[in-house]
Structures are given as C-alpha cells and as structure tokens.
Design an enzyme around this catalytic site. Sequence first.
Site, mmCIF file in Angstrom:
data_model
loop_
_atom_site.group_PDB
_atom_site.id
_atom_site.type_symbol
_atom_site.label_atom_id
_atom_site.label_comp_id
_atom_site.label_asym_id
_atom_site.label_seq_id
_atom_site.Cartn_x
_atom_site.Cartn_y
_atom_site.Cartn_z
ATOM 1 N N GLU A 97 40.936 -25.756 13.849
ATOM 2 C CA GLU A 97 40.809 -27.167 13.441
ATOM 3 C C GLU A 97 41.410 -27.421 12.046
ATOM 4 O O GLU A 97 41.965 -28.482 11.780
ATOM 5 C CB GLU A 97 39.326 -27.532 13.482
ATOM 6 C CG GLU A 97 39.023 -28.964 13.172
ATOM 7 C CD GLU A 97 37.533 -29.255 13.284
ATOM 8 O OE1 GLU A 97 36.889 -28.776 14.240
ATOM 9 O OE2 GLU A 97 37.008 -29.960 12.404
ATOM 10 N N ARG A 100 29.781 -24.055 5.947
ATOM 11 C CA ARG A 100 28.681 -24.002 6.913
ATOM 12 C C ARG A 100 28.120 -22.585 6.918
ATOM 13 O O ARG A 100 28.803 -21.637 7.294
ATOM 14 C CB ARG A 100 29.148 -24.392 8.319
ATOM 15 C CG ARG A 100 27.980 -24.541 9.308
ATOM 16 C CD ARG A 100 28.417 -25.177 10.607
ATOM 17 N NE ARG A 100 28.880 -24.223 11.590
ATOM 18 C CZ ARG A 100 28.095 -23.597 12.492
ATOM 19 N NH1 ARG A 100 26.799 -23.830 12.531
ATOM 20 N NH2 ARG A 100 28.635 -22.748 13.348
ATOM 21 N N CYS A 122 38.246 -32.855 9.628
ATOM 22 C CA CYS A 122 37.068 -33.609 10.064
ATOM 23 C C CYS A 122 36.267 -34.054 8.843
ATOM 24 O O CYS A 122 35.954 -33.223 7.987
ATOM 25 C CB CYS A 122 36.204 -32.747 10.989
ATOM 26 S SG CYS A 122 34.769 -33.626 11.642
ATOM 27 N N THR A 142 33.299 -34.533 8.428
ATOM 28 C CA THR A 142 32.006 -33.849 8.286
ATOM 29 C C THR A 142 32.125 -32.568 7.466
ATOM 30 O O THR A 142 31.122 -32.028 7.014
ATOM 31 C CB THR A 142 31.391 -33.472 9.653
ATOM 32 O OG1 THR A 142 32.221 -32.483 10.269
ATOM 33 C CG2 THR A 142 31.253 -34.668 10.554
ATOM 34 N N ARG A 197 40.170 -21.155 8.450
ATOM 35 C CA ARG A 197 38.721 -21.054 8.421
ATOM 36 C C ARG A 197 38.450 -19.645 7.913
ATOM 37 O O ARG A 197 38.841 -18.663 8.549
ATOM 38 C CB ARG A 197 38.117 -21.236 9.820
ATOM 39 C CG ARG A 197 38.120 -22.693 10.300
ATOM 40 C CD ARG A 197 37.205 -23.536 9.448
ATOM 41 N NE ARG A 197 37.225 -24.943 9.779
ATOM 42 C CZ ARG A 197 36.364 -25.537 10.607
ATOM 43 N NH1 ARG A 197 35.442 -24.835 11.227
ATOM 44 N NH2 ARG A 197 36.429 -26.836 10.821
ATOM 45 N N ARG A 249 31.144 -19.901 6.807
ATOM 46 C CA ARG A 249 32.573 -20.218 6.909
ATOM 47 C C ARG A 249 32.896 -21.388 5.988
ATOM 48 O O ARG A 249 32.054 -22.240 5.729
ATOM 49 C CB ARG A 249 32.955 -20.552 8.345
ATOM 50 C CG ARG A 249 32.274 -21.767 8.971
ATOM 51 C CD ARG A 249 32.924 -23.071 8.647
ATOM 52 N NE ARG A 249 32.519 -24.125 9.568
ATOM 53 C CZ ARG A 249 32.525 -25.404 9.275
ATOM 54 N NH1 ARG A 249 32.848 -25.811 8.057
ATOM 55 N NH2 ARG A 249 32.178 -26.306 10.165
ATOM 56 N N ARG A 256 22.737 -25.707 16.541
ATOM 57 C CA ARG A 256 23.842 -25.665 17.518
ATOM 58 C C ARG A 256 23.540 -24.600 18.561
ATOM 59 O O ARG A 256 22.629 -23.802 18.408
ATOM 60 C CB ARG A 256 25.172 -25.318 16.824
ATOM 61 C CG ARG A 256 25.656 -26.367 15.849
ATOM 62 C CD ARG A 256 27.052 -26.048 15.308
ATOM 63 N NE ARG A 256 27.509 -27.087 14.396
ATOM 64 C CZ ARG A 256 28.719 -27.110 13.842
ATOM 65 N NH1 ARG A 256 29.597 -26.147 14.106
ATOM 66 N NH2 ARG A 256 29.071 -28.088 13.033
ATOM 67 N N GLU A 305 29.438 -25.180 18.191
ATOM 68 C CA GLU A 305 29.287 -26.613 18.415
ATOM 69 C C GLU A 305 29.581 -26.980 19.865
ATOM 70 O O GLU A 305 30.498 -26.445 20.478
ATOM 71 C CB GLU A 305 30.260 -27.356 17.490
ATOM 72 C CG GLU A 305 30.006 -28.831 17.450
ATOM 73 C CD GLU A 305 30.747 -29.501 16.308
ATOM 74 O OE1 GLU A 305 31.820 -29.022 15.940
ATOM 75 O OE2 GLU A 305 30.210 -30.503 15.805
HETATM 76 P P1 ADP Z 1 32.392 -23.680 13.015
HETATM 77 O O1 ADP Z 1 31.396 -22.702 12.564
HETATM 78 O O2 ADP Z 1 33.753 -23.305 12.623
HETATM 79 O O3 ADP Z 1 31.996 -25.074 12.648
HETATM 80 P P2 ADP Z 1 31.504 -23.367 15.787
HETATM 81 O O4 ADP Z 1 30.199 -24.070 15.693
HETATM 82 O O5 ADP Z 1 32.322 -23.630 17.011
HETATM 83 O O6 ADP Z 1 32.482 -23.729 14.608
HETATM 84 O O7 ADP Z 1 31.251 -21.819 15.652
HETATM 85 C C1 ADP Z 1 32.310 -20.931 15.653
HETATM 86 C C2 ADP Z 1 31.940 -19.560 16.161
HETATM 87 O O8 ADP Z 1 31.085 -18.923 15.238
HETATM 88 C C3 ADP Z 1 31.217 -19.537 17.486
HETATM 89 O O9 ADP Z 1 31.657 -18.429 18.222
HETATM 90 C C4 ADP Z 1 29.788 -19.339 17.064
HETATM 91 O O10 ADP Z 1 28.995 -18.772 18.071
HETATM 92 C C5 ADP Z 1 29.968 -18.387 15.907
HETATM 93 N N1 ADP Z 1 28.820 -18.330 15.009
HETATM 94 C C6 ADP Z 1 28.254 -19.326 14.305
HETATM 95 N N2 ADP Z 1 27.219 -18.901 13.581
HETATM 96 C C7 ADP Z 1 27.110 -17.563 13.813
HETATM 97 C C8 ADP Z 1 26.251 -16.538 13.356
HETATM 98 N N3 ADP Z 1 25.269 -16.785 12.477
HETATM 99 N N4 ADP Z 1 26.456 -15.282 13.819
HETATM 100 C C9 ADP Z 1 27.457 -15.020 14.686
HETATM 101 N N5 ADP Z 1 28.291 -15.933 15.147
HETATM 102 C C10 ADP Z 1 28.139 -17.202 14.725
HETATM 103 C C1 CIR Z 2 32.565 -36.002 17.124
HETATM 104 O O1 CIR Z 2 32.907 -37.007 16.528
HETATM 105 O O2 CIR Z 2 31.529 -35.910 17.749
HETATM 106 C C2 CIR Z 2 33.489 -34.798 17.084
HETATM 107 N N1 CIR Z 2 34.758 -35.208 16.580
HETATM 108 C C3 CIR Z 2 32.893 -33.661 16.267
HETATM 109 C C4 CIR Z 2 32.348 -34.061 14.930
HETATM 110 C C5 CIR Z 2 31.895 -32.876 14.094
HETATM 111 N N2 CIR Z 2 30.602 -32.457 14.399
HETATM 112 C C6 CIR Z 2 29.447 -32.649 13.726
HETATM 113 O O3 CIR Z 2 28.644 -33.509 13.998
HETATM 114 N N3 CIR Z 2 29.181 -31.832 12.724
#
Ligand code: ADP
Ligand code: CIR
Length: 362
Positions: free
Chosen positions: A230, A285, A276, A278, A234, A131, A314, A319
Amino acid sequence: KSPEEYQELTLAGYKSLMDDEENVNSLLRKYLTPELLEEYMLVTTSPPVDAYLYDCAVSGFEHHDSSVGIYAADPDSYDVFAKIFDPIIKDYHAQQDNDSDALQKDSDWGNVDEIENLDPERKYIISARIRIARNIEGFPFFPKLTEKQFIEVEERVRAATETMDGEHIGSYLTLSDIDAETQQEMVKRHIMFHRGDAYLTTAGCYRFWPTGRGVYHNPAATFLIWVNEEDHLRIISMAPCGDLGDVYNRLVNGLQELEKTLTFARSPRYGFLSACPTNLGTTLRASVHIRLPLLSKDNERLVALADELQLQIRGTGGEHTAIEDGVMDISNRRRLGFTEFELVKSLQDGIVALINAEEELE
Ligand code: ADP
Ligand code: CIR
C-alpha cells in the site's frame, strides 16, 4: 481519461454513494458535500502526476461500506484537496479543529527501555509486531505510480538495504521470483503481503502486479520491509512472543539505517505521509496476536474495553480478515497527534489492562 470523462465518473460515483441509504458510515460520504465536489471535480494535483479527486475517491465511490473511502494519490493530494482530506483526517484521528498548526508532533522514539516484554510467561501473546509506513519523496503514491516508478522504488529500497548490519542483515526477494505456493506460505507466516484487498484493488494498488513488489527480510523474519504494497515501504519488526521492547528496538535501529540513504515524504501538518489518511502522522501500528478466551466470551465488553483504550481489533490475517482459533490482532487505533513512543506505550498499557481484565475472570 479526458477531463469530461473524469467529471462524468465523479458525478456518477458520488450519486451512487449518496443514494445508498443503507451504507452511510464512510467518512467520504460524511464530508464530501456537493459544493466541494463541484469545486474539486476538475482540479488536478501538480504535473506530471495530475491526479483528480476521482483517483483518490474511486474506492469509496465503489465500496459504500468503506470506513474511510479515500486515499491520497500523491503527497500533493493532501494540499490540493485539503478541504476533503483535512476533516476526514481530524475525524479519524480524533483531533481538535485546528486549521493552521501542525497536527503531528516531531518524531520521538523516546526511551526504548520503557517498552517491555508484555507476557514473559507466554500465556496470552503469540507474537508482537510494529510496522511503520514510508513513501520516498518525489514519487506519487500507489494510485498514480507508473510501471517505471514501481521498479525505481524497488531499486532504491533494494540499494538502501545493502548497508544493513547485524540482526538486520537479510535478502531481498522480488515477487516475480517467488512461486505462488511459497508466496501463500509466506502470507500465512505473516512475512509477505497478499493481493486482493477490495478497497485497494479499486484504488489501483495492484496495477502492473507483480512488477516492483517484494520483501526484504532477515533469516529469522524478525525484520522485514514490504516494498510497494500500500505504501512504498512498510518497515516491520516482529517477534514470536510478547517482547514488544525487543521489537521496538529492532524497528528503530532498522529505520535509522534506511534513513541514511532514503528521504521520506513528510508534511509539517500531517507528519509522515501515507497513501491512506488513517496511517498519517507516525504511520505506526503496534500489535499483538493475543488469545483472551474468557474476555472474548463477552464480545460487547471486549469491544467496549478496546474502544476505551483506543485499541483496534483485527482478524488473525490482518485487516478485513476473520479471527481464527481465538487469535485476535490488537493494535493502537490512532497514528497521528502522538509521538511514536506515546503510541507504542499506549498499546503496551492497553494490552496490560486487557490481560489484567482476563486474569480477573480466571
Ligand atoms: P498492516 O499491519 O500493514 O496495517 P494488516 O492488518 O493487513 O496490515 O496486517 C499485515 C500482516 O501482519 C498480516 O499478515 C497480519 O496477520 C500480520 N500481523 C499483524 N499483527 C501481527 C502480530 N502481532 N504478529 C504476527 N503477525 C501480525
Ligand atoms: C476503507 O475506507 O474502509 C478502506 N479504504 C480501509 C481504510 C483503512 N482502515 C482502517 O480503518 N484503519
């Protein structure tokens, strides 16, 4: 809120964060000195957004267990409050001290063919996903987006998806048209985002919910755009296997189509801008959902290996969620200071190394 109210809230929030001796790890706590607080407390970003430092730091003031503790309320926040954002950004992304030059290289998607299927026998990897985050130029980020702007952003994205071609053809669903049960099911299938992250809640992410939120996706749910989670967008590519090359290719093509009609916020120093810190830089990611049952028995070793490989682990739901049934989400931790290609390649190399380590235990 009046400037006096902002001042009072800022001072109280800062005091409670600094007085907490048990939670001392957030980058906000590490870098927000009393001098910076004094300097920035009553300063605002350009009108009409007029974001205060408080709008950026409220999440970290309230959640002392934050790892970072700050979001940018608009692109201008990164400049106006540079003395707090810059050290946090350099710390998180492990960048050397450098006060003038760009921290981010130009976008470079490299040779897509060098990204491969990491698990052709389907022994370890359940799915792969990449993403990126994008925000439309000229709009604030979620903390200061108005209700009207939430709708405007949604409209612009919806319009931009109309020219999608081939495997990117899909449909846009606005959240208010999705019933709660379907939404839950979509979250479980990783198609839709959920509401409820505590850090984002405090930062104002769910104001006017569900207005302006939604998802665009193709029928196979391998190309998706989350709208007004966010970040404004995305952009997501996924596959129910380890074929990272296929995922990468689809992402790059989908993005190029969107870039024909949308202009995204980018800074010469930080690269693509995200709410964010990060996510700055590439905003990328790349992750796999993977089971490594033998390595997982020695969590300390797994975590040390992941750290060494610059990977983040994660939970299964993303997350701040738990690992269920041994399924970990492993992704590149860094997003800034490298090209898109370098980061995807680093995830690829890291996963290959972890699979080799697992196989050595067999
Ligand atoms: P982001 O990827 O936007 O930082 P999250 O960690 O919350 O945010 O993940 C968003 C969604 O993507 C969640 O439902 C997570 O389980 C899903 N996800 C992340 N990696 C994978 C993957 N490799 N395969 C399927 N779903 C994934
Ligand atoms: C935090 O500060 O913990 C939250 N706002 C989430 C930060 C993003 N997460 C991360 O560490 N990649």
